[in-house]
Design an enzyme around this catalytic site. Structure first.
Site, PDB file in Angstrom:
ATOM      1  N   ARG A  25       3.851 -48.643   9.194  1.00  5.47           N
ATOM      2  CA  ARG A  25       3.064 -47.641   9.939  1.00  5.47           C
ATOM      3  C   ARG A  25       3.105 -46.259   9.285  1.00  5.47           C
ATOM      4  NH1 ARG A  25       1.400 -49.068  15.307  1.00  5.47           N
ATOM      5  NH2 ARG A  25       1.182 -51.305  15.246  1.00  5.47           N
ATOM      6  N   ARG A  29      -0.098 -41.699  13.283  1.00  2.00           N
ATOM      7  CA  ARG A  29      -0.172 -40.521  14.155  1.00  2.00           C
ATOM      8  C   ARG A  29       0.910 -39.482  13.952  1.00  2.00           C
ATOM      9  NH1 ARG A  29      -0.596 -44.441  19.119  1.00  2.00           N
ATOM     10  NH2 ARG A  29       0.562 -45.575  17.539  1.00  2.00           N
ATOM     11  N   ARG A  38      -8.486 -38.747  13.486  1.00  2.00           N
ATOM     12  CA  ARG A  38      -8.488 -39.618  14.660  1.00  2.00           C
ATOM     13  C   ARG A  38      -9.142 -38.935  15.860  1.00  2.00           C
ATOM     14  NH1 ARG A  38      -8.610 -42.401  18.301  1.00  2.00           N
ATOM     15  NH2 ARG A  38      -7.084 -43.868  19.141  1.00  2.00           N
ATOM     16  N   ASP A  74      -5.520 -53.464  10.672  1.00  2.00           N
ATOM     17  CA  ASP A  74      -4.708 -53.916  11.798  1.00  2.00           C
ATOM     18  C   ASP A  74      -4.620 -55.426  11.794  1.00  2.00           C
ATOM     19  OD1 ASP A  74      -3.475 -52.478  14.347  1.00  2.00           O
ATOM     20  OD2 ASP A  74      -4.133 -54.478  14.935  1.00  2.00           O
ATOM     21  N   TYR A 151      -1.075 -62.249  21.102  1.00  2.00           N
ATOM     22  CA  TYR A 151      -2.038 -61.259  21.620  1.00  2.00           C
ATOM     23  C   TYR A 151      -3.244 -61.939  22.261  1.00  2.00           C
ATOM     24  CZ  TYR A 151       0.478 -57.284  19.780  1.00  2.00           C
ATOM     25  OH  TYR A 151       1.443 -56.334  19.569  1.00  2.00           O
TER      26      TYR A 151
HETATM   27  O1  CP3 Z   1       1.592 -49.674   8.285  1.00  2.00           O
HETATM   28  C1  CP3 Z   1       0.539 -49.030   8.106  1.00  2.00           C
HETATM   29  O2  CP3 Z   1       0.514 -47.798   7.941  1.00  2.00           O
HETATM   30  C2  CP3 Z   1      -0.746 -49.788   8.005  1.00  2.00           C
HETATM   31  C3  CP3 Z   1      -1.474 -49.892   9.207  1.00  2.00           C
HETATM   32  C4  CP3 Z   1      -1.028 -50.777  10.360  1.00  2.00           C
HETATM   33  C5  CP3 Z   1      -1.540 -50.560  11.651  1.00  2.00           C
HETATM   34  N1  CP3 Z   1      -1.173 -51.616  12.433  1.00  2.00           N
HETATM   35  C6  CP3 Z   1      -2.359 -49.417  12.059  1.00  2.00           C
HETATM   36  C7  CP3 Z   1      -2.399 -49.032  13.481  1.00  2.00           C
HETATM   37  C8  CP3 Z   1      -0.258 -51.940  10.396  1.00  2.00           C
HETATM   38  C9  CP3 Z   1       0.575 -52.592   9.312  1.00  2.00           C
HETATM   39  C10 CP3 Z   1      -0.386 -52.471  11.710  1.00  2.00           C
HETATM   40  C11 CP3 Z   1       0.213 -53.752  12.124  1.00  2.00           C
HETATM   41  C12 CP3 Z   1       0.186 -54.119  13.545  1.00  2.00           C
HETATM   42  N2  CP3 Z   1      -0.795 -53.884  14.463  1.00  2.00           N
HETATM   43  C13 CP3 Z   1       1.170 -54.880  14.195  1.00  2.00           C
HETATM   44  C14 CP3 Z   1       2.375 -55.448  13.525  1.00  2.00           C
HETATM   45  C15 CP3 Z   1       3.251 -54.348  13.110  1.00  2.00           C
HETATM   46  C16 CP3 Z   1       4.373 -54.074  14.014  1.00  2.00           C
HETATM   47  O3  CP3 Z   1       4.457 -52.935  14.469  1.00  2.00           O
HETATM   48  O4  CP3 Z   1       5.172 -54.989  14.186  1.00  2.00           O
HETATM   49  C17 CP3 Z   1       0.803 -55.041  15.521  1.00  2.00           C
HETATM   50  C18 CP3 Z   1       1.604 -55.735  16.592  1.00  2.00           C
HETATM   51  C19 CP3 Z   1      -0.449 -54.423  15.680  1.00  2.00           C
HETATM   52  C20 CP3 Z   1      -1.294 -54.380  16.892  1.00  2.00           C
HETATM   53  C21 CP3 Z   1      -1.501 -53.009  17.353  1.00  2.00           C
HETATM   54  N3  CP3 Z   1      -2.312 -52.073  16.753  1.00  2.00           N
HETATM   55  C22 CP3 Z   1      -0.929 -52.406  18.490  1.00  2.00           C
HETATM   56  C23 CP3 Z   1       0.048 -53.082  19.417  1.00  2.00           C
HETATM   57  C24 CP3 Z   1      -1.423 -51.108  18.554  1.00  2.00           C
HETATM   58  C25 CP3 Z   1      -1.205 -50.132  19.639  1.00  2.00           C
HETATM   59  C26 CP3 Z   1       0.163 -49.594  19.634  1.00  2.00           C
HETATM   60  C27 CP3 Z   1       0.194 -48.331  18.845  1.00  2.00           C
HETATM   61  O5  CP3 Z   1       1.040 -48.208  17.971  1.00  2.00           O
HETATM   62  O6  CP3 Z   1      -0.627 -47.462  19.191  1.00  2.00           O
HETATM   63  C28 CP3 Z   1      -2.247 -50.897  17.421  1.00  2.00           C
HETATM   64  C29 CP3 Z   1      -2.948 -49.655  17.064  1.00  2.00           C
HETATM   65  C30 CP3 Z   1      -2.674 -49.109  15.698  1.00  2.00           C
HETATM   66  N4  CP3 Z   1      -2.596 -49.858  14.562  1.00  2.00           N
HETATM   67  C31 CP3 Z   1      -2.514 -47.741  15.358  1.00  2.00           C
HETATM   68  C32 CP3 Z   1      -2.343 -47.687  13.971  1.00  2.00           C
HETATM   69  C33 CP3 Z   1      -2.194 -46.458  13.121  1.00  2.00           C
HETATM   70  C34 CP3 Z   1      -2.583 -46.576  16.315  1.00  2.00           C
HETATM   71  C35 CP3 Z   1      -4.018 -46.305  16.546  1.00  2.00           C
HETATM   72  C36 CP3 Z   1      -4.303 -44.893  16.986  1.00  2.00           C
HETATM   73  O7  CP3 Z   1      -4.478 -44.027  16.111  1.00  2.00           O
HETATM   74  O8  CP3 Z   1      -4.418 -44.689  18.211  1.00  2.00           O
END
Ligand code: CP3
Length: 343
Positions: A25, A29, A38, A74, A151
């Site tokens: 990640r 943010r 964003r 994602d 999911y």
């Molecule tokens: O790592 C990186 O920088 C690359 C981008 C990345 C995102 N999601 C961007 C994202 C990666 C590798 C993921 C993987 C991901 N997505 C996982 C597995 C990783 C882990 O944490 O175990 C999962 C379970 C998801 C599904 C997902 N996407 C969720 C549950 C959420 C909401 C929770 C949250 O953190 O807000 C997202 C949204 C998401 N994916 C964001 C980002 C940057 C936040 C979006 C925003 O800007 O509001």
């Protein structure tokens, strides 16, 4: 013109001058330049616009001396193409409007056609590769079949995985059919990223730690094995999960050049379980980054000590960086990893 990246060398368990470091990640943010973009675009819009996805992929590499970039995307992006209705609710994370509940729902899921359903991802990967030049290698990723399936079954995130385990335990034949379909989607999604130019892959089985090792073996291992087997020999593969202390040996059977572990398991203990002939990625507790710099440095030193200078250590957090993390503290971590691991 292939640069000799320390990240890729560590994936191959070759000697490196310093331990490579990146963060799950890392594009997100906690960076104000991410929040600024964003504010004007939804999360899915950012993922689906190659210029925006490429820009936020590169943002953390401009600030920090990370040894790898990870493409901004994602794990849930393949779902709409399969016929799964995906939205991101403000402040609540992903919401799936039509969760899978029955055998008929499973049959209705369509295979992923990456060129049709996720063409923006290949475009973003090509753009990032062009802009990165030799600065760092680019990692692609997917959810593993189990985590992605959870999911689709739960309709979003979950605490107890009731819908997932209800299907697994109650209707194993439907479960296996569903996992076969999810595996095909994951393989197509990952192969598409390799063709577009990613130089390593991470398979996120983030929530697999809710399973016993027996259930993992019966209900998940065949599918993660199929996915990692299909990608073997393309680029280095990182196989990640959280809360996997009880599963790690079994997870390893599925494959992966590097096993990713969270902070609950000491790295030396991880290698004791896995054997020495595999890389390990991790595992600073992400909350450490809220502590003062001297504490961060001491805890980085502890992780490095636990890795014991083994070839095949990639430094990372144990899970993703949190949105309220002070960016200056990320800098402290990266600098400490490189300085304290210099050989
Ligand atoms: O790592 C990186 O920088 C690359 C981008 C990345 C995102 N999601 C961007 C994202 C990666 C590798 C993921 C993987 C991901 N997505 C996982 C597995 C990783 C882990 O944490 O175990 C999962 C379970 C998801 C599904 C997902 N996407 C969720 C549950 C959420 C909401 C929770 C949250 O953190 O807000 C997202 C949204 C998401 N994916 C964001 C980002 C940057 C936040 C979006 C925003 O800007 O509001």
């Amino acid at each position: 013109m292939t640069a000799d990246y320390r990240f890729l060398k560590a994936c191959r368990r070759q000697q490196v001058d310093r331990t490579p470091v990146w963060m799950m990640r890392q594009a997100g943010r906690y960076l104000k330049e991410y929040r600024a973009l964003r504010a004007r675009h939804s999360f899915l819009e950012m993922c689906r616009t190659p210029e925006l996805a490429a820009e936020v992929t590169l943002q953390p590499l401009r600030r920090f001396d990370f040894d790898a970039a990870i493409i901004f995307a994602d794990i849930l992006l393949p779902l709409p193409g399969m016929g799964v209705d995906l939205t991101f609710a403000k402040g609540e994370g992903p919401v799936i409007g039509n969760p899978v509940r029955t055998a008929a729902d499973v049959e209705a899921l369509r295979p992923l056609e990456p060129d049709v359903h996720v063409p923006f991802l290949a475009a973003a990967i090509r753009m990032v590769r062009r802009e990165l030049e030799d600065r760092a290698p680019l990692i692609g990723f997917s959810g593993a079949p189990f985590t992605l399936a959870s999911y689709v079954l739960e309709g979003g995130g979950s605490k107890n995985f009731v819908a997932t385990k209800t299907l697994m335990y109650g209707e194993p034949r439907v479960w296996h059919r569903f996992m076969e379909k999810m595996s095909d989607v994951v393989v197509a999604y990952l192969q598409y990223q390799v063709e577009a130019g990613v130089q390593a892959l991470q398979l996120f089985d983030s929530w697999v730690g809710v399973l016993s090792s027996g259930d993992y073996r019966e209900f998940v291992l065949p599918y993660s094995t199929r996915v990692l087997g299909a990608l073997e020999g393309t680029v280095p593969l990182i196989h990640f999960g959280t809360d996997t202390a009880a599963l790690l040996g079994t997870m390893r059977e599925a494959g992966g050049d590097v096993m990713g572990v969270d902070w609950r398991l000491d790295l030396a203990d991880a290698w004791a379980i896995l054997g020495e002939d595999v890389g390990v990625q991790g595992n600073l507790d992400p909350i450490t980054l809220y502590a003062p710099p001297e504490v961060i440095e001491a805890r980085v030193a502890r992780v490095l000590q636990s890795a014991g200078g083994r070839a095949g250590h990639i430094f990372n957090l144990g899970h993703g960086v949190l949105p309220t993390t002070p960016p200056e503290h990320v800098e402290v971590m990266v600098e400490a990893v490189h300085r304290l691991s210099a050989r």
